[in-house]
Each structure stands twice: as C-alpha cells, then as structure tokens.
Scaffold this active site. Structure first.
Site, short mmCIF file in Angstrom:
data_model
loop_
_atom_site.label_atom_id
_atom_site.label_comp_id
_atom_site.label_asym_id
_atom_site.label_seq_id
_atom_site.Cartn_x
_atom_site.Cartn_y
_atom_site.Cartn_z
CG HIS A 53 29.73 31.17 83.18
ND1 HIS A 53 28.69 30.93 82.74
CD2 HIS A 53 29.84 31.76 82.18
CE1 HIS A 53 28.27 30.80 82.18
NE2 HIS A 53 28.98 31.45 81.45
N1 UDP Z 1 29.92 39.25 78.20
C1 UDP Z 1 29.74 40.19 78.19
N2 UDP Z 1 30.56 41.39 79.64
C2 UDP Z 1 31.40 39.80 79.93
C3 UDP Z 1 31.15 38.96 79.67
C4 UDP Z 1 30.70 38.27 78.75
O1 UDP Z 1 28.84 41.23 78.07
O2 UDP Z 1 31.89 40.51 81.12
C5 UDP Z 1 29.04 38.90 76.54
C6 UDP Z 1 29.83 37.96 76.45
O3 UDP Z 1 30.22 38.75 74.38
C7 UDP Z 1 28.19 37.40 75.64
C8 UDP Z 1 27.31 36.70 76.88
O4 UDP Z 1 28.68 38.27 77.54
O5 UDP Z 1 27.30 37.73 74.60
C9 UDP Z 1 28.26 35.61 77.51
O6 UDP Z 1 27.71 35.31 78.50
P1 UDP Z 1 27.79 34.68 79.61
O7 UDP Z 1 29.41 33.53 79.42
O8 UDP Z 1 27.32 34.47 80.65
O9 UDP Z 1 27.05 33.03 79.01
P2 UDP Z 1 26.45 31.53 78.11
O10 UDP Z 1 26.82 32.31 77.16
O11 UDP Z 1 28.10 31.32 78.52
O12 UDP Z 1 25.35 31.62 78.20
#
Ligand code: UDP
Length: 385
Positions: A209
């Site tokens: 993303h």
């Molecule tokens: N996650 C989820 N469903 C999804 C994709 C990710 O529950 O379809 C969870 C994942 O386990 C993690 C979090 O969302 O805990 C990550 O979110 P994201 O990648 O949007 O954010 P980042 O960590 O990069 O800020």
C-alpha cells in the site's frame, strides 16, 4: 474533565493500540476520551478491528475533508483545536507517523502536553513523508514511548531530552501474544473465495500500500513481476488505491495470485500463520511475521524497522531499483527457516508499561511540569501581544 485524549485514525493504530485502549478503559485510576481522526473510514479499514479486538468505540469521530493530504492534515488540526476548546485534558496521545499525528499542532496551540507512542523511529530517508511527520511530532512531544533502546538513542542524537523518552517495547507483541487463539480460529471469518482458492495448498500472503511503491509505475511493475515469479499461490488482500493503480498502469497479476479487498485482522493473521512466507511493504506486517516466526520479503527502499533484517527474518526487495533477477528473492526467502531468529520487539508488556506511566504522569500532574521544566516556555504567550 477527562484525564487524557487519544487520537487515532488508521487500521494499524487500532490493532496496535487495542490493549492500551482496553487497559485505559478498565482502569479506575484514569479517564480518557478516544477520538477517531477520520483518516480511515470504511468498515473493513476501521470498524471490523474494533469488533474483532473488542476495542471500545470512539467517543468522538472527526468529520474531515479527505480530498488530499493537506486537507486531511489541516482538517484534523482544526478539529483537534476546536475539540480542545470544549474539552480539557492533561495530555493528548498520538501513535505513529501518519497524517493523523499532525493533529498535534492543534494540541500545542492550546499548550497541552503531547504524548507520542512509537516515537524516535527513523528511516533516515528524508524523502518519506512519514519520516518528516515522526520527526516533527517527536520534537513537539512531552512524553515519547519508544519501543526499543536503539530508537531512544536516535531521539537522544537529535537532542530530545532523556526525561521525555520512555522505552517500553512494541505493543504489537502484546496483541499477538494475547490473541493467538483468535488467530487460530480466524479462518472462520474468511470468505469462500479465499478458502476455495487456497484449499490445502501452500501459499504466500502479500500486501502493498505504500505510496512510493504503488504510485510509481516502475516500482509497481517490479512488485507485480516479483509476485508473478512465484510458482506457489499468493493471497493478496489489496488496498483500494493499489487496485486502482494496477488498472491505471495496465498491470496483470498471474492467475495464481488471488486479489481481494482488505480483510479483518483475525482472518489476516490466520492466513499469515498458515502461509509459507509474507511479501509486504507494510511496517506492521513484517513485524508481525518476524514475531510469529514467518519469513518475509520487505518491499521497501528504506525502513524505520531494520531489526527484521538484523535478526534475519526478512529479505530486502527495493522496488525502486533496476531488477533483473526476481527469482533470487523468492529463493532467498525460501531459505529462511522460521524460528531461527529471536523476535527483537519486546516482552509483551508494552501496553501495560505505557498505561502505567500515563496513570503516574496524570495522577501527579507532572505532565505539565516534569519533562521540560528546565527550558519551559509557555506557548500560549506567543499568541499574546
Ligand atoms: N491487516 C489486516 N487486514 C489486511 C491487511 C493488513 O488486518 O487485509 C493488518 C495487519 O495484520 C497489520 C496492519 O493491518 O496489523 C497493517 O496495516 P497497514 O499495512 O495498512 O499499515 P502499516 O503497518 O504499513 O502502517
């Protein structure tokens, strides 16, 4: 007057802060308001996490203009400022490095102490908007919860006072430790499309993303080429912007890649636990994989989480590079054996440490006094003649 406000706004915030919110709610020693900034708003990016992790719903939800980053940030600042006109707190808490944390500008304008969870992480890549945001909020904070000693050192190197930084470990460890049973039964929440696709076969779990990856044609093409290199099945819960950009750049994933909309946490962690490995550009997903013993390919040019490379749980894939041999990444990750590393993120007591410290600071009214007495400056005077 409640003691504290906590302002969160995106999916991983709810997950990572879920235990902190629950401990605050259970405590008879502290009161708080939970405010949702409005940055993420759809059911599968927000509400599903409240219900799955039993998190109390927000007390307030801001109505913000999500047209672009500047409108998101400016309307979060405005909403925060106006909320604080009507509601007083001893301190306001933020987590992470997204548009939501810039709401801290509306807090400092009221001269109310700012608390930053996930402080002093640095990628040392000044092109990342997140690096600018986390640096800004750290330097405006009166209390920083840094996950690791190395992060604290990064803050000290920038001249942040030692009194401000408290090392707590990373609360994502707490969430993983506490929810194992729910992850094991998380498959019950999966829809048939995914279940029928994986059957009993081996598979990989993928997410992507990050804007520097998906808005750049070359980087997104490299990501698609990497996934298309895999012989095994891949489940790819894909954010809406990524779906849009794949169409825009006319990129096709092979039929062994199943693309779905984002899914809930319990089913996501169920898939992670049952996958061979993970391919992701998410900060949280590579931490989670490292903690549960799954190898990963981290698709990032730079990271504020180098620990996954240090302990050997992750292979670096930089989508912005010229890449000729994609197979080598798949073959390298296949050689990483789970449980050969020790997860470096903490002992599972981070949320408790954070909440205990918040209770102590609030009960003694030291928020306003203890940290910056030596160079205290009353910001409210700056706005007077
Ligand atoms: N996650 C989820 N469903 C999804 C994709 C990710 O529950 O379809 C969870 C994942 O386990 C993690 C979090 O969302 O805990 C990550 O979110 P994201 O990648 O949007 O954010 P980042 O960590 O990069 O800020």
């Amino acid at each position: 007057m409640k003691d504290l406000a906590i302002i969160l706004g995106i999916r991983p915030d709810v997950i990572r802060a879920s235990k902190i919110l629950n401990l605050l709610a259970e405590s008879s020693e502290i009161t708080y308001d939970f405010i949702w900034s409005g940055q993420h708003y759809s059911d599968n990016m927000k509400d599903v996490f409240f219900s799955q992790l039993n998190v109390p719903k927000p007390d307030f939800e801001f109505e913000i203009d999500t047209t672009n980053d500047s409108t998101i940030v400016s309307s979060i600042i405005k909403n925060t400022y106006e909320h604080l006109d009507k509601n007083k707190y001893k301190a306001v808490i933020f987590l992470g490095d997204t548009n939501t944390v810039m709401g801290c500008i509306g807090v400092i304008q009221h001269n109310i102490p700012v608390v930053h969870i996930e402080g002093c992480m640095r990628s040392y890549d000044w092109r990342m908007p997140e690096e600018k945001y986390r640096t800004t909020i750290d330097h405006l904070s009166d209390r920083i919860y840094a996950y690791l000693d190395s992060y604290k050192q990064q803050g000290l190197n920038e001249g942040i006072s030692e009194n401000v930084i408290n090392v707590t470990g990373n609360p994502i460890v707490d969430i993983i430790n506490d929810n194992q049973k729910l992850f094991d039964t998380g498959g019950e929440h999966l829809d048939d499309k995914i279940l029928n696709f994986i059957k009993n076969d081996n598979f990989t779990l993928a997410t992507s993303h990050r804007r520097e990856n998906i808005l750049d044609q070359k980087s997104l093409t490299n990501i698609v080429n990497l996934l298309n290199q895999s012989e095994s099945k891949i489940v790819f819960p894909m954010g809406y912007k990524t779906q849009e950009m794949l169409k825009e750049f006319n990129l096709d994933l092979k039929s062994n890649v199943l693309v779905t909309d984002p899914i809930g946490y319990l089913e996501f962690m169920y898939l992670m636990k049952n996958s061979d490995y993970v391919i992701s550009d998410s900060g949280t997903v590579v931490e989670e994989a490292c903690i549960i013993g799954k190898p990963s390919i981290q698709m990032r040019h730079s990271t504020e989480r180098p620990e996954v490379y240090d302990v050997g749980s992750s292979i670096k894939f930089d989508p912005s590079e010229e890449i000729k041999d994609f197979e080598i990444y798949i073959s390298k990750v296949n050689k990483l054996t789970s449980n050969e590393w020790k997860q470096p993120f903490g002992d599972g007591n981070s949320s408790e440490k954070i909440v205990n410290d918040l209770i102590e600071l609030s009960s003694t009214d030291t928020f306003n006094k203890h940290n910056r007495d030596d160079y205290a400056y009353d910001v409210s005077n700056a706005f007077k003649e």
